[in-house]
Write a protein that holds these residues in place. Structure first.
Motif, short mmCIF file in Angstrom:
data_model
loop_
_atom_site.label_atom_id
_atom_site.label_comp_id
_atom_site.label_asym_id
_atom_site.label_seq_id
_atom_site.Cartn_x
_atom_site.Cartn_y
_atom_site.Cartn_z
N VAL A 31 -20.94 -41.07 11.01
CA VAL A 31 -20.34 -41.53 10.21
C VAL A 31 -21.19 -43.04 9.99
O VAL A 31 -22.00 -43.71 9.04
CB VAL A 31 -19.13 -42.30 9.98
CG1 VAL A 31 -18.92 -42.76 8.25
CG2 VAL A 31 -18.12 -41.05 9.74
N MET A 32 -21.25 -44.44 10.75
CA MET A 32 -22.05 -45.28 11.28
C MET A 32 -23.38 -45.06 10.69
O MET A 32 -24.08 -45.78 10.46
CB MET A 32 -21.70 -45.70 12.78
CG MET A 32 -22.27 -46.87 12.98
SD MET A 32 -21.94 -48.25 12.25
CE MET A 32 -23.29 -49.23 12.43
N LEU A 33 -24.29 -44.27 11.58
CA LEU A 33 -25.53 -43.60 11.59
C LEU A 33 -25.54 -43.35 10.18
O LEU A 33 -26.75 -43.71 9.09
CB LEU A 33 -25.71 -42.36 12.48
CG LEU A 33 -26.37 -42.22 13.05
CD1 LEU A 33 -26.85 -41.39 14.22
CD2 LEU A 33 -27.63 -42.79 12.99
N GLY A 34 -25.02 -42.41 9.39
CA GLY A 34 -25.47 -42.11 7.85
C GLY A 34 -24.98 -43.27 7.19
O GLY A 34 -26.01 -43.02 6.19
N ALA A 35 -24.08 -43.83 7.48
CA ALA A 35 -23.62 -44.49 5.96
C ALA A 35 -25.08 -45.80 6.32
O ALA A 35 -25.53 -46.40 5.33
CB ALA A 35 -22.62 -44.69 5.95
N THR A 36 -25.47 -46.03 7.05
CA THR A 36 -26.42 -46.95 7.45
C THR A 36 -27.48 -46.43 7.13
O THR A 36 -28.26 -47.35 6.39
CB THR A 36 -26.63 -47.83 9.05
OG1 THR A 36 -25.30 -47.95 9.33
CG2 THR A 36 -27.05 -48.93 8.70
N ARG A 37 -28.00 -45.19 7.11
CA ARG A 37 -29.22 -45.03 7.29
C ARG A 37 -29.24 -44.46 5.53
O ARG A 37 -30.18 -45.24 4.13
CB ARG A 37 -29.50 -43.36 7.75
CG ARG A 37 -29.47 -43.84 8.83
CD ARG A 37 -30.73 -44.24 9.34
NE ARG A 37 -30.25 -45.40 10.44
CZ ARG A 37 -30.40 -46.00 11.27
NH1 ARG A 37 -31.36 -46.68 10.79
NH2 ARG A 37 -30.00 -46.52 12.19
N ALA A 38 -27.74 -44.54 4.08
CA ALA A 38 -28.18 -44.25 3.01
C ALA A 38 -28.15 -45.74 2.32
O ALA A 38 -28.97 -46.08 1.59
CB ALA A 38 -25.84 -43.78 2.65
N PRO A 82 -21.88 -30.67 17.74
CA PRO A 82 -22.64 -30.72 16.93
C PRO A 82 -23.14 -31.71 15.29
O PRO A 82 -23.42 -31.16 15.77
CB PRO A 82 -22.42 -29.52 16.49
CG PRO A 82 -20.74 -28.87 16.24
CD PRO A 82 -20.80 -29.21 17.66
N VAL A 83 -21.77 -32.01 15.09
CA VAL A 83 -22.04 -33.14 13.62
C VAL A 83 -22.75 -33.87 14.72
O VAL A 83 -23.59 -34.65 13.66
CB VAL A 83 -20.60 -33.46 14.09
CG1 VAL A 83 -20.25 -34.41 12.19
CG2 VAL A 83 -20.42 -32.80 13.32
N VAL A 84 -22.17 -35.07 15.36
CA VAL A 84 -23.21 -36.04 16.06
C VAL A 84 -24.59 -35.58 16.34
O VAL A 84 -25.93 -35.62 16.10
CB VAL A 84 -22.56 -35.74 17.89
CG1 VAL A 84 -23.13 -37.05 18.59
CG2 VAL A 84 -21.24 -36.65 17.05
N HIS A 85 -24.50 -34.14 16.41
CA HIS A 85 -25.97 -33.41 17.36
C HIS A 85 -27.25 -33.90 15.90
O HIS A 85 -27.78 -34.27 15.92
CB HIS A 85 -26.84 -32.83 18.05
CG HIS A 85 -27.64 -31.81 17.92
ND1 HIS A 85 -27.83 -32.46 19.51
CD2 HIS A 85 -28.13 -31.19 17.95
CE1 HIS A 85 -29.63 -32.16 19.65
NE2 HIS A 85 -29.67 -31.08 18.66
N LEU A 86 -26.06 -33.15 14.75
CA LEU A 86 -27.19 -33.23 13.22
C LEU A 86 -27.30 -34.66 13.38
O LEU A 86 -28.46 -34.47 12.17
CB LEU A 86 -26.01 -32.48 11.99
CG LEU A 86 -26.67 -32.30 10.97
CD1 LEU A 86 -28.05 -31.04 10.43
CD2 LEU A 86 -25.64 -31.94 10.16
N SER A 87 -26.24 -35.48 13.13
CA SER A 87 -27.41 -36.68 12.73
C SER A 87 -27.83 -37.61 13.42
O SER A 87 -28.62 -38.23 12.53
CB SER A 87 -25.44 -37.86 12.26
OG SER A 87 -24.70 -37.56 13.92
#
Lengths: 270, 43, 226
Positions: free
Chosen positions: C176-183, A181-186
């Motif tokens: 983490v990779m996705l979130g940190a890059t977008r942030a 779910p965390v992957v899906h959310l992100s």
């Protein structure tokens, strides 16, 4: 591991603790199930290729969905079963080798069918979207899911004592399940926050025709049968191979003990 | 490639994957079962 | 508090080993810088792509370095039966997990600061909106360290540890990779306004919280079995 270490049977489960019955289903049920699975798949092919009308927008390419959607369903079902079995293994009162082997068997099926889902999705995407791959939220999540459980399967093959491996694998399976779910959310945020024109236009999905809906359901039923049948077969294989491995190990240890020069039996102190 | 080509590819890919998996499991099961001693209850 | 003191014992131990062996500073950090250079070779610096994709490249470099740092954190425990020592030390296993994760996080954060300076230098980027970048980097670092430590102990003591860890860890830290890059993109004004970074920072915080909790619970059983 050092060569001087005495044979440590305490860390090994031994043949005795393996389930005596290698089958989840009685032999006759399994045979009947195998034939019904084949019949259901034949029926699905009949309906999917000829029975259902072509889609108003996507044309004939939409027929791939009759395999793609059931394959995806099967993958999720398999991973859910893996998680439940892992939980039952970790729970002290239900701890049993059965759950460990079941979790592994189910995860392998899940990975096979996640791969198939991705492949079928590509084969559908090319004629309908014009591209093999889109960075769509669901696609990306599925790809991550595939690698997540591929890692889990590698963990299952590690050379370690059986108890260690079972416990680590059960924990890894639960972590993977929590991660989904965390992957899906992100990924979902990523694709919706920064993508103006989505490939999924709701107007492209008109009301599903009756025969089409039936065919889709037929697909889900057929693939569920495939899952139950293959799970039974794969579980049996896991029990037999585990049994064989234990026996080969016992034989090797017995040989070493016999070879020992000392009159005392080496390393036996129970 | 036409739609028919993609559909054919999808169906044959599914059939191939399923068949390959069933055969692989069957072959390994046979091998394991033959290697086990006759008195094994799991045979 | 007892937990905090026990946690710090483990962290201090790992940091002291790092201070004496200098593996992170002497090997992992140069590795990260080389990765940054390789990106410049791959994406022609004259075409102006580098500053635009700098956040992503930065986090890929950090991720690769984090793999090495986690590997190192558990390689420490391999020699001389150190893991048995840890197990027999009587410390709370939850505190052990937090301690090891904190040591990894501190080293990673130092690494990020230096690699960040490298990005500014090499990729011609102007740093701004530190009030967004610092929380984002902190949350991402804690998440990386927690997930890394959890998978590190999962793969610890196995003969295939070096090859198994990346396969296990990389899919898990994809968010983490996705979130940190977008942030970072939002914070640096490359893609949207700095304010748009906050949902991503919250996501990174959630990730860090989930993996810290999971690690806290699972570390004991995993260490017992190792």
């Amino acid at each position: 591991m050092t060569a001087a270490k005495p044979p440590d049977n305490g860390h090994r489960r031994g043949v005795a603790s393996l389930p005596t019955n290698p089958r989840l289903l009685p032999r006759r049920v399994s045979v009947v199930l195998g034939w019904s699975t084949l019949a259901a798949l034949a029926l699905l092919t009949l309906f999917g290729l000829w029975g259902a009308p072509p889609d108003a927008v996507q044309g004939d390419a939409q027929r791939i969905m009759y395999l793609h959607v059931p394959a995806a369903w099967l993958a999720y079902l398999a991973f859910t079963v893996t998680s439940v079995a892992s939980l039952l293994y970790l729970w002290p009162r239900t701890r049993s080798t059965v759950w460990d082997l079941l979790a592994g068997a189910s995860a392998e099926l899940g990975v096979v069918f996640t791969g198939l889902t991705l492949l079928l999705g590509s084969l559908w995407g090319r004629p309908v979207w014009g591209i093999w791959w889109a960075w769509d939220a669901r696609l990306t999540t599925t790809a991550v899911l595939f690698f997540l459980y591929l890692g889990y399967l590698s963990l299952r093959r590690i050379p370690a004592s059986v108890e260690t491996r079972a416990k680590r694998c059960a924990i890894a399976a639960l972590i993977a399940f929590v991660d989904v779910p965390v992957v899906h959310l992100s990924v979902n945020w990523w694709r919706t926050l920064h993508q103006q024109a989505t490939v999924f236009n709701p107007e492209l999905n008109p009301r599903i025709h009756g025969v089409m809906a039936f065919t889709l359901w037929l697909g889900v039923v057929a693939f569920t049968l495939v899952y139950v049948y293959l799970l039974d077969r794969r579980y049996q294989l896991a029990v037999l191979e585990e049994d064989l491995e234990e026996r080969e190990l016992d034989a090797a240890i017995a040989q070493r003990v016999a070879e020992a020069p000392s009159p005392r039996p080496a390393g036996v102190h129970s | 490639m036409s739609d028919v080509g993609y559909i054919a590819a999808a169906w044959s890919a599914t059939a191939a994957v399923l068949a390959a998996y069933v055969v692989r499991v069957a072959v390994r099961t046979r091998h394991a079962r033959r290697s086990l001693p006759d008195d094994d209850p799991r045979r | 508090m007892n937990l905090l003191r026990e946690l710090w014992v483990v962290t201090a131990k790992d940091l002291r080993i790092e201070a004496r062996s200098r593996v992170t500073i002497g090997q992992v950090l140069p590795f990260g810088v080389i990765v940054l250079l390789l990106f410049a070779f791959a994406l022609d610096p004259d075409r102006g792509i580098l500053p635009r994709v700098a956040p992503g490249l930065f986090w890929v470099a950090v991720l690769l370095a984090a793999l090495l740092a986690v590997s190192r954190a558990f390689a420490l425990e391999e020699a001389n039966g150190a893991r048995d020592g840890l197990r027999l030390s009587g410390l709370d296993t939850g505190a052990m997990f937090l301690g090891k994760a904190l040591a990894v996080a501190i080293q990673l954060f130092v690494l990020e600061v230096i690699l960040g300076a490298g990005v500014v230098l090499f990729y011609d980027l102007t740093p701004r909106a530190a009030e967004v970048l610092v929380p984002a980097a902190l949350a991402a670092t804690v998440g990386l360290a927690a997930a890394g430590t959890l998978y590190g102990v999962l793969a610890a003591g196995l003969r295939v540890r070096e090859t198994l860890l990346p396969l296990l860890l990389l899919p898990v830290v994809a968010p983490v990779m996705l979130g940190a890059t977008r942030a970072f993109e939002a914070g640096l004004g490359l893609n949207g306004a700095p304010g748009e970074a906050w949902p991503w920072v919250e996501m990174l915080g959630l990730f860090a919280l989930i993996y810290t909790t999971l690690g806290f619970l699972a570390f004991g059983p995993l260490l017992e079995e190792a």
